[in-house]
Scaffold this active site. Structure first.
Site, PDB file in Angstrom:
ATOM      1  N   LYS A  79     -13.320  54.655  55.630  1.00  0.00           N
ATOM      2  CA  LYS A  79     -13.751  54.939  54.249  1.00  0.00           C
ATOM      3  C   LYS A  79     -14.549  53.764  53.691  1.00  0.00           C
ATOM      4  O   LYS A  79     -15.607  53.949  53.110  1.00  0.00           O
ATOM      5  CB  LYS A  79     -12.506  55.178  53.372  1.00  0.00           C
ATOM      6  CG  LYS A  79     -12.800  55.208  51.890  1.00  0.00           C
ATOM      7  CD  LYS A  79     -11.579  55.568  51.075  1.00  0.00           C
ATOM      8  CE  LYS A  79     -10.755  54.424  50.589  1.00  0.00           C
ATOM      9  NZ  LYS A  79     -11.391  53.529  49.602  1.00  0.00           N
ATOM     10  N   ASN A  80     -14.019  52.552  53.897  1.00  0.00           N
ATOM     11  CA  ASN A  80     -14.639  51.396  53.254  1.00  0.00           C
ATOM     12  C   ASN A  80     -15.805  50.805  54.045  1.00  0.00           C
ATOM     13  O   ASN A  80     -16.191  49.653  53.845  1.00  0.00           O
ATOM     14  CB  ASN A  80     -13.579  50.340  52.929  1.00  0.00           C
ATOM     15  CG  ASN A  80     -12.653  50.837  51.828  1.00  0.00           C
ATOM     16  OD1 ASN A  80     -12.948  51.814  51.149  1.00  0.00           O
ATOM     17  ND2 ASN A  80     -11.515  50.170  51.661  1.00  0.00           N
TER      18      ASN A  80
ATOM     19  N   CYS B  63      -9.069  53.874  41.790  1.00  0.00           N
ATOM     20  CA  CYS B  63      -7.603  53.816  41.790  1.00  0.00           C
ATOM     21  C   CYS B  63      -7.099  52.802  40.771  1.00  0.00           C
ATOM     22  O   CYS B  63      -7.704  51.747  40.585  1.00  0.00           O
ATOM     23  CB  CYS B  63      -7.099  53.408  43.170  1.00  0.00           C
ATOM     24  SG  CYS B  63      -7.073  54.766  44.315  1.00  0.00           S
TER      25      CYS B  63
ATOM     26  N   ARG C 147      -9.747  45.339  38.029  1.00  0.00           N
ATOM     27  CA  ARG C 147     -10.996  45.671  38.717  1.00  0.00           C
ATOM     28  C   ARG C 147     -12.259  45.399  37.887  1.00  0.00           C
ATOM     29  O   ARG C 147     -13.046  46.304  37.574  1.00  0.00           O
ATOM     30  CB  ARG C 147     -10.951  47.103  39.254  1.00  0.00           C
ATOM     31  CG  ARG C 147      -9.667  47.334  40.037  1.00  0.00           C
ATOM     32  CD  ARG C 147      -9.742  48.493  40.953  1.00  0.00           C
ATOM     33  NE  ARG C 147     -10.410  48.178  42.210  1.00  0.00           N
ATOM     34  CZ  ARG C 147     -10.556  49.063  43.185  1.00  0.00           C
ATOM     35  NH1 ARG C 147     -10.142  50.284  43.038  1.00  0.00           N
ATOM     36  NH2 ARG C 147     -11.144  48.707  44.303  1.00  0.00           N
TER      37      ARG C 147
ATOM     38  N   ASP D 130      -4.554  46.765  51.379  1.00  0.00           N
ATOM     39  CA  ASP D 130      -4.498  48.222  51.540  1.00  0.00           C
ATOM     40  C   ASP D 130      -3.381  48.675  52.492  1.00  0.00           C
ATOM     41  O   ASP D 130      -3.097  49.870  52.584  1.00  0.00           O
ATOM     42  CB  ASP D 130      -5.852  48.760  52.053  1.00  0.00           C
ATOM     43  CG  ASP D 130      -6.965  48.591  51.025  1.00  0.00           C
ATOM     44  OD1 ASP D 130      -6.651  48.397  49.837  1.00  0.00           O
ATOM     45  OD2 ASP D 130      -8.147  48.650  51.412  1.00  0.00           O
TER      46      ASP D 130
ATOM     47  N   ARG E  44      -8.172  61.437  49.265  1.00  0.00           N
ATOM     48  CA  ARG E  44      -9.315  60.549  48.968  1.00  0.00           C
ATOM     49  C   ARG E  44      -9.584  59.615  50.145  1.00  0.00           C
ATOM     50  O   ARG E  44     -10.717  59.175  50.332  1.00  0.00           O
ATOM     51  CB  ARG E  44      -9.027  59.710  47.724  1.00  0.00           C
ATOM     52  CG  ARG E  44      -9.187  60.477  46.447  1.00  0.00           C
ATOM     53  CD  ARG E  44      -9.150  59.563  45.255  1.00  0.00           C
ATOM     54  NE  ARG E  44     -10.205  58.561  45.335  1.00  0.00           N
ATOM     55  CZ  ARG E  44     -10.326  57.534  44.509  1.00  0.00           C
ATOM     56  NH1 ARG E  44      -9.464  57.390  43.532  1.00  0.00           N
ATOM     57  NH2 ARG E  44     -11.300  56.656  44.643  1.00  0.00           N
TER      58      ARG E  44
HETATM   59  N1  EPU Z   1     -12.890  40.796  41.378  1.00  0.00           N
HETATM   60  C1  EPU Z   1     -13.328  40.108  40.274  1.00  0.00           C
HETATM   61  N2  EPU Z   1     -14.578  40.397  39.794  1.00  0.00           N
HETATM   62  C2  EPU Z   1     -15.392  41.307  40.377  1.00  0.00           C
HETATM   63  C3  EPU Z   1     -14.941  41.993  41.520  1.00  0.00           C
HETATM   64  C4  EPU Z   1     -13.680  41.720  41.997  1.00  0.00           C
HETATM   65  O1  EPU Z   1     -12.610  39.293  39.706  1.00  0.00           O
HETATM   66  O2  EPU Z   1     -16.513  41.475  39.891  1.00  0.00           O
HETATM   67  C5  EPU Z   1     -11.535  40.523  41.901  1.00  0.00           C
HETATM   68  C6  EPU Z   1     -10.648  41.763  41.900  1.00  0.00           C
HETATM   69  O3  EPU Z   1     -10.036  41.948  40.628  1.00  0.00           O
HETATM   70  C7  EPU Z   1      -9.655  41.423  42.979  1.00  0.00           C
HETATM   71  C8  EPU Z   1     -10.486  40.622  43.963  1.00  0.00           C
HETATM   72  O4  EPU Z   1     -11.650  40.191  43.273  1.00  0.00           O
HETATM   73  O5  EPU Z   1      -8.627  40.625  42.477  1.00  0.00           O
HETATM   74  C9  EPU Z   1     -10.905  41.355  45.196  1.00  0.00           C
HETATM   75  O6  EPU Z   1     -11.466  42.624  44.858  1.00  0.00           O
HETATM   76  P1  EPU Z   1     -12.689  43.230  45.677  1.00  0.00           P
HETATM   77  O7  EPU Z   1     -13.902  43.171  44.829  1.00  0.00           O
HETATM   78  O8  EPU Z   1     -12.745  42.597  47.020  1.00  0.00           O
HETATM   79  O9  EPU Z   1     -12.259  44.747  45.825  1.00  0.00           O
HETATM   80  P2  EPU Z   1     -13.265  45.940  45.933  1.00  0.00           P
HETATM   81  O10 EPU Z   1     -14.493  45.492  46.607  1.00  0.00           O
HETATM   82  O11 EPU Z   1     -13.387  46.620  44.617  1.00  0.00           O
HETATM   83  C10 EPU Z   1     -12.571  46.846  48.294  1.00  0.00           C
HETATM   84  C11 EPU Z   1     -12.047  48.142  48.823  1.00  0.00           C
HETATM   85  C12 EPU Z   1     -10.611  48.317  48.335  1.00  0.00           C
HETATM   86  C13 EPU Z   1      -9.787  47.141  48.851  1.00  0.00           C
HETATM   87  C14 EPU Z   1     -10.399  45.821  48.365  1.00  0.00           C
HETATM   88  C15 EPU Z   1      -9.714  44.579  48.903  1.00  0.00           C
HETATM   89  C16 EPU Z   1     -13.999  49.570  49.005  1.00  0.00           C
HETATM   90  C17 EPU Z   1     -14.749  50.754  48.499  1.00  0.00           C
HETATM   91  N3  EPU Z   1     -12.884  49.241  48.351  1.00  0.00           N
HETATM   92  O12 EPU Z   1     -12.493  46.951  46.874  1.00  0.00           O
HETATM   93  O13 EPU Z   1     -10.134  49.530  48.906  1.00  0.00           O
HETATM   94  O14 EPU Z   1      -8.473  47.246  48.377  1.00  0.00           O
HETATM   95  O15 EPU Z   1     -11.779  45.761  48.777  1.00  0.00           O
HETATM   96  O16 EPU Z   1      -9.734  44.564  50.282  1.00  0.00           O
HETATM   97  O17 EPU Z   1     -14.387  48.979  50.004  1.00  0.00           O
HETATM   98  C18 EPU Z   1      -8.660  51.358  49.109  1.00  0.00           C
HETATM   99  O18 EPU Z   1      -9.295  51.652  50.133  1.00  0.00           O
HETATM  100  O19 EPU Z   1      -7.577  51.925  48.783  1.00  0.00           O
HETATM  101  C19 EPU Z   1      -9.197  50.303  48.242  1.00  0.00           C
HETATM  102  C20 EPU Z   1      -8.792  50.120  46.995  1.00  0.00           C
END
Ligand code: EPU
Length: 437
Positions: free
Chosen positions: A26-27, A121, A126, A318, A411
């Site tokens: 998915k990711n 989610c 976020r 995850d 999802r």
């Molecule tokens: N963060 C910030 N500012 C930002 C973005 C992120 O402070 O602008 C913080 C977040 O609050 C968090 C940390 O950085 O504490 C890491 O978040 P990250 O941005 O890495 O998460 P993401 O990119 O939104 C992806 C996956 C998630 C997975 C996370 C962590 C996708 C589409 N989503 O999310 O997947 O949990 O990386 O590995 O790739 C899932 O598959 O269930 C899922 C939630």
């Protein structure tokens, strides 16, 4: 429409057996779909999982004007013309966090983009400050008005910059990397996320004309090249490491013999090393993991563990919820430290109602005492990964469980009930009210 999954638990017996295949990640695929904006010709993706988030992303791409088609099972194609809407529709964006990945390529190609704060989610705050900061460094002017971001590049083209990510963000890194492909000059992303899907995606972009160096390390350098050309090349979605890990935990707890096929074990070493430490016996191959004769080992023979979630290559957030289900069955006290998201222990109350002995100390820390037998219950899926954890708990439990909001599991996991039924799980899907065909 409200679908449920009804599961008759094994009452702690380890009787599952057979082969379960891992689908495309998915990711990785959500990002690959978003990167289609970078291409001047048709872009094809294979091994696409049939999950709800992919359907949403395809709808989103169509709504903004792309020709997004499912060619045949698991092969999708996308083509962008000139008539593209740069305003990302609110309804889908609110339901799909990954929609934020699309903003980078759109801004880079069309010089403007507008979008609401993305949803997804409910696992924590976020924020998107790292994206906004990165876009500004690349030359975008940003206005936030009435709950919406409006971004514009003055002369229509982003310019290369050095961006230090204050937090390692997976989609933040990937989005800025993609935007930089169409920027003028060189971009350097420091403190980049190391997740293997980023390198996998970058390798493909490079084959299509991009100049990206260092993806998969903490410093990524991108020389802007302009629109990419697939010229018939196809992106093959890599195996989902989170699905691999979830099936492996299920195998350790409830299977006698299980083969997890089509996976890349080198991407989930943080999990396999911990399970091996706990006493799980497995044979790790190049593209498969086998659990054999596991029925003879009692789950109470497994040892407790200390788990701290961490950016890759650390323990994935995850897989934290499924891992806690594992820890309810091991002997002793385990400690969980969820360092990435502050809402990812929310499922603990429901697991406690199933018989787990969990104490949540604060939004990031919990202890789990085991082993405790689990009882079938009605539970509600709060997010994709917690939903899967409830499914694992229901399979182990004594009696019947009903998992409401099966939609959350859909999802991230394709056709989960059929795949689990094939290895011996007694599971069916039902509609509580009127379901569409
Ligand atoms: N963060 C910030 N500012 C930002 C973005 C992120 O402070 O602008 C913080 C977040 O609050 C968090 C940390 O950085 O504490 C890491 O978040 P990250 O941005 O890495 O998460 P993401 O990119 O939104 C992806 C996956 C998630 C997975 C996370 C962590 C996708 C589409 N989503 O999310 O997947 O949990 O990386 O590995 O790739 C899932 O598959 O269930 C899922 C939630």
């Amino acid at each position: 429409m409200s679908e449920i999954l009804r599961v008759k638990g094994l009452g702690g017996k380890k009787t599952l057996s057979g082969v379960i295949e891992v689908n495309g990640a998915k990711n990785a695929v959500l990002q690959a779909l978003s990167f289609s904006v970078l291409f001047k010709d048709e872009f094809k993706i294979k091994n696409v999982p049939g999950i709800e988030d992919v359907k949403r992303m395809m709808t989103l791409l169509s709504e903004i004007g792309a020709e997004a088609t499912v060619e045949k099972n698991k092969t999708y194609s996308i083509k962008f013309g000139k008539n593209i809407k740069t305003d990302i529709p609110e309804e889908i964006s609110k339901k799909l966090r990954a929609s934020i990945v699309l903003t980078g390529p759109i801004l880079a190609r069309f010089g403007e983009v507008s979008f609401p704060h993305p949803g997804g989610c409910v696992i924590g705050a976020r924020p998107i400050d790292l994206f906004v900061d990165g876009f500004q460094k690349l030359g975008a002017e940003v206005l936030f008005k009435d709950g919406k971001y409006f971004m514009k590049v003055k002369d229509g083209k982003l310019h290369g910059a050095t961006i230090f990510m204050k937090n390692q963000s997976v989609t933040g890194t990937q989005t800025l990397m993609a935007a930089a492909v169409l920027a003028k000059g060189k971009t350097v992303i420091k403190n980049a996320a190391l997740e293997p899907e980023t390198k996998h995606l970058a390798d493909f972009l490079n084959k299509c004309g991009a100049k990206i160096k260092g993806a998969g390390t903490s410093t990524i350098e991108i020389i802007g090249t302009g629109l990419l050309s697939a010229k018939g090349k196809t992106y093959i979605t890599p195996p989902d490491r989170i699905e691999t890990g979830s099936f492996l935990i299920l195998g350790a707890l409830a299977a006698d013999d299980l083969e997890i096929k089509n996976c890349d074990p080198s991407w989930i070493e943080a999990l396999t090393e911990n399970l091996i430490t706990a006493g799980v016996k497995m044979q790790i191959g190049k593209n498969s993991i086998k659990i054999k004769g596991n029925g003879k080992i009692n789950n109470s023979d497994f040892n407790s563990l200390n788990i701290k979630t961490h950016e890759y290559p650390g323990f994935p957030t995850d897989i934290q919820a499924p891992m806690v289900v594992f820890l309810t069955q091991t002997t002793g006290e385990s400690f969980i430290f969820e360092t990435i998201f502050e809402g990812r222990l929310n499922y603990a109350e429901e697991l406690k109602r199933m018989g787990a002995d969990i104490k949540v100390w604060d939004p990031h820390r919990a202890t789990v005492k085991g082993p405790t037998p689990l009882r079938g219950r009605d539970v509600e899926s709060p997010d994709i990964r917690a939903g899967l954890a409830f499914l694992l708990a229901a399979i182990l439990a004594d009696g019947e469980s009903v998992i409401h909001n099966a939609y959350f599991i859909d999802r991230g996991y394709e056709n989960i009930e059929e795949r689990l039924r094939n290895i011996g799980v007694d599971i069916k899907r039902e509609c509580l009210d009127v379901c569409s065909a």
